[in-house]
Design an enzyme around this catalytic site. Structure first.
Site, mmCIF file in Angstrom:
data_model
loop_
_atom_site.group_PDB
_atom_site.id
_atom_site.type_symbol
_atom_site.label_atom_id
_atom_site.label_comp_id
_atom_site.label_asym_id
_atom_site.label_seq_id
_atom_site.Cartn_x
_atom_site.Cartn_y
_atom_site.Cartn_z
ATOM 1 N N GLU A 1 49.375 74.251 31.759
ATOM 2 C CA GLU A 1 49.488 73.245 30.695
ATOM 3 C C GLU A 1 50.859 72.591 30.711
ATOM 4 O O GLU A 1 51.814 73.108 31.280
ATOM 5 C CB GLU A 1 49.221 73.879 29.323
ATOM 6 N N GLU B 1 52.917 75.539 33.084
ATOM 7 C CA GLU B 1 52.351 74.832 34.246
ATOM 8 C C GLU B 1 51.452 75.725 35.100
ATOM 9 O O GLU B 1 51.053 75.323 36.194
ATOM 10 C CB GLU B 1 53.457 74.273 35.167
#
Length: 354
Positions: free
Chosen positions: A178, A321
């Site tokens: 994310e 991420e």
């Protein structure tokens, strides 16, 4: 308020790990040319993956990474050390291949897709980014629900569709990541609501807040919890009220991954908050979760405890991420190689313990 949409797929049955394959994998580990248990958690990983993948030859060679990106309305409350424009800037960086997860995906030979669910700053369409914008980020949940029911439905469905693509491509492991300024605030508020915990116990530094910044962040989350707690009638409603587009998409991906029987390598704090939501919405999902790393974000420990999770590594990471999960992927690969390729005592004609 009654949900004005139906998400029938959320209640579909979950896949079940194969207990007989687990037994056979454990039996093989005891026959390999090593003292039983001497490879520690690498043995556990291989046994578990064998049961999850329904095969005596588990593998993590084909891995798909999906990064869900979106902005958060609560960012206007000053809960992040970085401006909200960074979300759009990082999406462009992902598209150019310059972020940490791009480097890791290349090194691992993993497929990578970037999904934009909506930024506060206008963005042009990018060739390497899947455009799934649901709006200019969520609403400020200090004053109102972060999402409408329709936005929540759409975000969950984006996660569903991502898993569908991964399965059709023959992927063996899914990593969800994310990006979104303000998303540690959203994740913390969600965890507080689902775990009935106080914000002061779960709130961390996020992108690098100082002590005063953390104190302010706690106060903002307290206001949000006080507003929404009396009105919440389900885990889905908690996700709608304080979650983010990217957190909801991760949640949908985790639920559908568990339905299809795709092992899910969970990243850090924000991904774990989505995993917590998935387990609350569809109990039993956690059978398909493999927790990659212990985040330096302070609220992670409470979520891990609630999900009975013991992450594989602890490198003091807190980037997001999907980076921690990507780093841990090679552990899965090594565990599978050892399980599949080591000789047994009888094959190697090595005497066993008396």
């Amino acid at each position: 308020m009654t949900q004005p949409f139906t998400c029938d797929w959320l209640t579909a049955p979950l896949a079940q790990p194969n207990a007989e394959i687990r037994r056979l994998a454990h039996q093989r580990q005891e026959q390999l040319t090593k003292p039983p248990g001497s490879l520690g958690r690498l043995e556990e990983i291989a046994i578990r993956l064998a049961a999850l993948q329904n095969t005596q030859q588990p593998s993590a060679d084909r891995a798909h990474i999906a990064i869900f990106a979106a902005d958060h309305g609560v960012a206007v409350e000053g809960v992040s050390a970085f401006p909200q424009s960074v979300t759009a800037e990082m999406i462009r960086n992902f598209a150019r291949g310059g972020a940490a997860i791009n480097v890791l995906a290349r090194a691992l030979g993993a497929s990578l897709e970037i999904i934009n669910l909506g930024t506060a700053h206008d963005m042009q369409a990018l060739a390497n980014v899947r455009d799934c914008r649901l709006g200019p980020g969520t609403a400020n949940f200090v004053h109102e629900p972060a999402m409408t029911w329709e936005q929540l439905s759409q975000a969950l469905a984006i996660g569903y569709e991502t898993i569908e693509r991964a399965q059709k491509d023959g992927q063996q492991i899914f990593i969800g990541g994310e990006m979104g300024i303000g998303n540690t605030t959203s994740s913390t508020a969600l965890a507080c609501l689902l775990l009935h915990e106080q914000p002061a116990l779960l709130t961390g530094r996020g992108t690098g807040l100082d002590a005063a910044g953390v104190t302010h962040k706690v106060a903002i989350i307290k206001r949000a919890v006080a507003l929404h707690w009396p009105q919440i009638n389900s885990p889905l409603d908690a996700l709608r009220r304080v979650g983010g587009f990217e957190i909801a998409a991760l949640t949908g991906a985790y639920i559908h991954g568990a339905q299809l029987g795709l092992p899910l390598l969970i990243d850090g704090f924000i991904s774990s908050a989505a995993a917590l939501a998935a387990e609350h919405i569809a109990p039993g999902c956690m059978q398909w979760f493999i927790f990659s790393h212990r985040s330096a974000e302070s609220g992670h420990a409470a979520i891990l405890k609630a999900l009975d999770a013991d992450p594989l590594i602890d490198l003091n990471m807190r980037l997001g991420e999907g980076s921690g999960a990507a780093v841990a992927l090679n552990l899965l690969r090594m565990a599978c190689a050892l399980h599949n390729e080591m000789a047994t005592f009888s094959e190697a004609q090595v005497a066993q313990k008396n």
